[in-house]
Design a protein around this motif. Structure first.
Motif, mmCIF file in Angstrom:
data_model
loop_
_atom_site.group_PDB
_atom_site.id
_atom_site.type_symbol
_atom_site.label_atom_id
_atom_site.label_comp_id
_atom_site.label_asym_id
_atom_site.label_seq_id
_atom_site.Cartn_x
_atom_site.Cartn_y
_atom_site.Cartn_z
ATOM 1 N N ALA A 161 0.845 -1.189 0.000
ATOM 2 C CA ALA A 161 0.000 0.000 0.000
ATOM 3 C C ALA A 161 0.882 1.242 0.000
ATOM 4 C CB ALA A 161 -0.915 0.006 1.228
ATOM 5 N N LEU A 162 0.371 2.315 -0.562
ATOM 6 C CA LEU A 162 1.038 3.612 -0.545
ATOM 7 C C LEU A 162 0.326 4.459 0.491
ATOM 8 C CD1 LEU A 162 1.983 2.348 -3.231
ATOM 9 C CD2 LEU A 162 1.904 4.622 -4.241
ATOM 10 N N ILE A 163 1.016 4.768 1.574
ATOM 11 C CA ILE A 163 0.400 5.374 2.748
ATOM 12 C C ILE A 163 0.878 6.812 2.932
ATOM 13 C CG2 ILE A 163 0.113 5.201 5.242
ATOM 14 C CD1 ILE A 163 -1.293 3.001 3.629
ATOM 15 N N VAL A 164 -0.064 7.692 3.245
ATOM 16 C CA VAL A 164 0.241 9.105 3.491
ATOM 17 C C VAL A 164 -0.576 9.587 4.683
ATOM 18 C CG1 VAL A 164 0.795 9.595 1.075
ATOM 19 C CG2 VAL A 164 -1.566 9.825 1.872
ATOM 20 N N GLY A 216 7.699 12.705 -6.768
ATOM 21 C CA GLY A 216 8.102 14.031 -6.337
ATOM 22 C C GLY A 216 8.106 14.201 -4.828
ATOM 23 N N PHE A 217 7.675 13.173 -4.102
ATOM 24 C CA PHE A 217 7.625 13.241 -2.648
ATOM 25 C C PHE A 217 8.667 12.294 -2.040
ATOM 26 C CE2 PHE A 217 3.517 14.643 -4.097
ATOM 27 C CZ PHE A 217 3.178 15.669 -3.231
ATOM 28 N N GLN A 218 9.085 12.629 -0.847
ATOM 29 C CA GLN A 218 10.007 11.751 -0.136
ATOM 30 C C GLN A 218 9.332 10.400 0.106
ATOM 31 O OE1 GLN A 218 11.150 12.783 3.974
ATOM 32 N NE2 GLN A 218 13.282 12.718 3.275
ATOM 33 N N MET A 219 10.102 9.317 -0.061
ATOM 34 C CA MET A 219 9.527 7.982 0.062
ATOM 35 C C MET A 219 10.163 7.238 1.227
ATOM 36 S SD MET A 219 7.533 7.588 -2.777
ATOM 37 C CE MET A 219 7.580 5.943 -3.433
ATOM 38 N N LEU A 220 9.339 6.546 1.990
ATOM 39 C CA LEU A 220 9.811 5.635 3.026
ATOM 40 C C LEU A 220 9.754 4.233 2.440
ATOM 41 C CD1 LEU A 220 9.450 8.139 4.780
ATOM 42 C CD2 LEU A 220 8.520 6.676 6.574
ATOM 43 N N MET A 221 10.918 3.582 2.383
ATOM 44 C CA MET A 221 11.033 2.305 1.676
ATOM 45 C C MET A 221 11.542 1.207 2.603
ATOM 46 S SD MET A 221 10.668 2.841 -1.810
ATOM 47 C CE MET A 221 11.903 1.911 -2.712
ATOM 48 N N PRO A 222 11.123 -0.044 2.355
ATOM 49 C CA PRO A 222 11.750 -1.170 3.072
ATOM 50 C C PRO A 222 13.185 -1.309 2.598
ATOM 51 C CG PRO A 222 10.307 -1.980 1.348
ATOM 52 C CD PRO A 222 10.093 -0.498 1.401
ATOM 53 N N PRO A 223 14.114 -1.657 3.472
ATOM 54 C CA PRO A 223 15.532 -1.758 3.066
ATOM 55 C C PRO A 223 15.800 -3.000 2.237
ATOM 56 C CG PRO A 223 15.282 -2.432 5.341
ATOM 57 C CD PRO A 223 13.931 -1.938 4.906
ATOM 58 N N ARG A 239 5.269 5.547 10.993
ATOM 59 C CA ARG A 239 3.956 6.103 11.315
ATOM 60 C C ARG A 239 4.076 7.563 11.748
ATOM 61 N NH1 ARG A 239 3.090 0.731 13.252
ATOM 62 N NH2 ARG A 239 1.215 -0.184 12.315
ATOM 63 N N SER A 240 4.992 7.833 12.650
ATOM 64 C CA SER A 240 5.159 9.196 13.158
ATOM 65 C C SER A 240 5.649 10.139 12.062
ATOM 66 C CB SER A 240 6.145 9.212 14.333
ATOM 67 O OG SER A 240 5.642 8.464 15.419
ATOM 68 N N TYR A 241 6.591 9.663 11.248
ATOM 69 C CA TYR A 241 7.181 10.510 10.221
ATOM 70 C C TYR A 241 6.157 10.865 9.141
ATOM 71 C CZ TYR A 241 10.834 12.371 7.186
ATOM 72 O OH TYR A 241 11.610 13.210 6.406
ATOM 73 N N VAL A 242 5.385 9.877 8.716
ATOM 74 C CA VAL A 242 4.389 10.128 7.666
ATOM 75 C C VAL A 242 3.311 11.092 8.148
ATOM 76 C CG1 VAL A 242 2.527 9.033 6.346
ATOM 77 C CG2 VAL A 242 4.795 7.991 6.402
ATOM 78 N N ARG A 243 2.900 10.955 9.391
ATOM 79 C CA ARG A 243 1.861 11.842 9.924
ATOM 80 C C ARG A 243 2.354 13.276 10.085
ATOM 81 N NH1 ARG A 243 -0.755 8.895 15.042
ATOM 82 N NH2 ARG A 243 -1.994 10.810 15.036
ATOM 83 N N VAL A 283 5.635 9.612 1.453
ATOM 84 C CA VAL A 283 4.811 8.469 1.053
ATOM 85 C C VAL A 283 5.494 7.200 1.565
ATOM 86 C CG1 VAL A 283 3.824 7.168 -0.863
ATOM 87 C CG2 VAL A 283 4.000 9.680 -1.005
ATOM 88 N N TRP A 284 4.756 6.403 2.298
ATOM 89 C CA TRP A 284 5.299 5.177 2.900
ATOM 90 C C TRP A 284 4.789 3.973 2.122
ATOM 91 C CZ3 TRP A 284 3.409 3.121 8.310
ATOM 92 C CH2 TRP A 284 4.192 2.019 8.688
ATOM 93 N N ILE A 285 5.706 3.175 1.578
ATOM 94 C CA ILE A 285 5.328 1.955 0.864
ATOM 95 C C ILE A 285 5.536 0.773 1.802
ATOM 96 C CG2 ILE A 285 5.687 0.528 -1.168
ATOM 97 C CD1 ILE A 285 6.724 2.878 -2.655
ATOM 98 N N ILE A 286 4.446 0.080 2.105
ATOM 99 C CA ILE A 286 4.481 -0.963 3.121
ATOM 100 C C ILE A 286 3.379 -1.980 2.851
ATOM 101 C CG2 ILE A 286 2.914 0.241 4.675
ATOM 102 C CD1 ILE A 286 6.068 -1.779 5.700
ATOM 103 N N SER A 287 3.480 -3.158 3.425
ATOM 104 C CA SER A 287 2.413 -4.154 3.287
ATOM 105 C C SER A 287 1.125 -3.639 3.923
ATOM 106 C CB SER A 287 2.819 -5.472 3.965
ATOM 107 O OG SER A 287 3.889 -6.076 3.307
#
Length: 314
Positions: free
Chosen positions: A178-181, A200-207, A242-246, A251-255
């Motif tokens: 899911a793409l979470i914002v 165009g937005f900062q992305m939070l990715m699994p390593p 969670r804290s960073y996205v809020r 944009v956080w890409i996660i299961s």
């Protein structure tokens, strides 16, 4: 000494030899294994060499950059893993005599926030004299703990085929990424969602090394997203993400399973992206060579019941 005789085990083989062998086999590196075991690299190398000398065969192919098990090593790994698991189960059984039975469940993030709490409530409501111990962490860690008997059951996404050697997997359901914002994110305000705009937005990715990273990479390539103009942060910390996205427009890409409750309660929002191609199996992983104990079987049934209830009729 003839090691082919089934009633004799060479007394020179110590527990330290077996534990070191399993860690080197898992990590494909003496350097990394020595760090995990708290040994110096020379000590770990000497331990493996001693074991090979006792057995009279080479357990690792040293002609490559990473240490790869030889055919002898693959066979030995199966028996060593099973033996250590049985030994630990026996020690636990003696130690728990007359008290509640404790067993350990390894849970990946994809189920820790979704089906696992409900499964634990379902299990404990039966008032059995059995206590589940929940251990969370990355897939490689949990699978290594399952291999040596420190974990009795792992719940989460199925690992890559190479990592599943010696394990049995029971599929329960499939889930996508899911793409979470944050609620109110600019991408939610557009009349029609443009997938390319997320670049165009900062992305939070699994390593790299996480189960879903290859899936995420394929998804981004398939949608022609990249390079990421907003930059990226790699993290395995759900609490941080969670804290960073809020607090940002990241944009956080996660299961999906990791954030399903956050989205349901309006704490986070899911972008209307088509991620159907990222569906992956989620289920129960156990050792293939050691039957699950009764507590593990009962807990696994609680997980199945919770999944079935959420799936609804049919």
């Amino acid at each position: 000494m003839d090691l082919t005789r089934g009633d004799i085990v060479d007394g020179r083989i110590k527990l330290r030899h077996l534990v070191c062998f399993l860690e080197v086999a898992r990590l494909k590196s003496v350097v990394q294994a020595s760090s995990v075991l708290g040994l110096s690299q020379p000590a770990a190398s000497k331990t493996i060499q001693e074991l090979e000398a006792i057995l009279g065969v080479e357990l690792f192919d040293r002609s490559r950059r990473n240490l790869i098990l030889t055919s002898y090593g693959e066979v030995f790994q199966r028996y060593v893993g099973a033996s250590l698991t049985s030994l630990k189960q026996g020690v636990r059984s003696i130690g728990q005599a007359g008290s509640a039975v404790i067993f350990t469940v390894g849970a990946l993030p994809t189920v820790s926030a979704s089906i696992l709490p409900a499964a634990v409530m379902h299990f404990t409501a039966r008032q059995l004299d059995m206590t589940p111990r929940i251990l969370t962490g990355p897939n490689a860690f949990l699978m290594s703990q399952l291999r040596v008997g420190e974990v009795d059951l792992v719940i989460g996404r199925m690992a890559e085929p190479e990592a599943m050697r010696g394990f049995a997997f029971e599929h329960l359901y499939s889930e996508a990424i899911a793409l979470i914002v944050r609620p109110g994110h600019p991408l939610l305000a557009t009349p029609s969602f443009d997938m390319g705009a997320i670049g165009g937005f900062q992305m939070l990715m699994p390593p790299p090394g996480s189960i879903i990273r290859p899936i995420v990479d394929r998804f981004l390539v398939a949608n022609a997203i990249g390079p990421l103009r907003g930059g990226e942060i790699e993290t395995v910390s759900d609490a941080f993400a969670r804290s960073y996205v809020r607090a940002t427009d990241a944009v956080w890409i996660i299961s999906q399973g990791v954030v399903i409750d956050d989205v349901a309660h309006g704490l986070l929002a899911m972008l209307p992206a088509d991620t159907a191609d990222t569906l992956g199996p989620v289920g129960l992983t156990t050792r293939a060579d050691t039957p699950p104990t009764l507590p593990v079987q009962l807990f696994a049934q609680s997980v199945r019941d919770v999944v079935a209830d959420r799936a609804g009729p049919g």
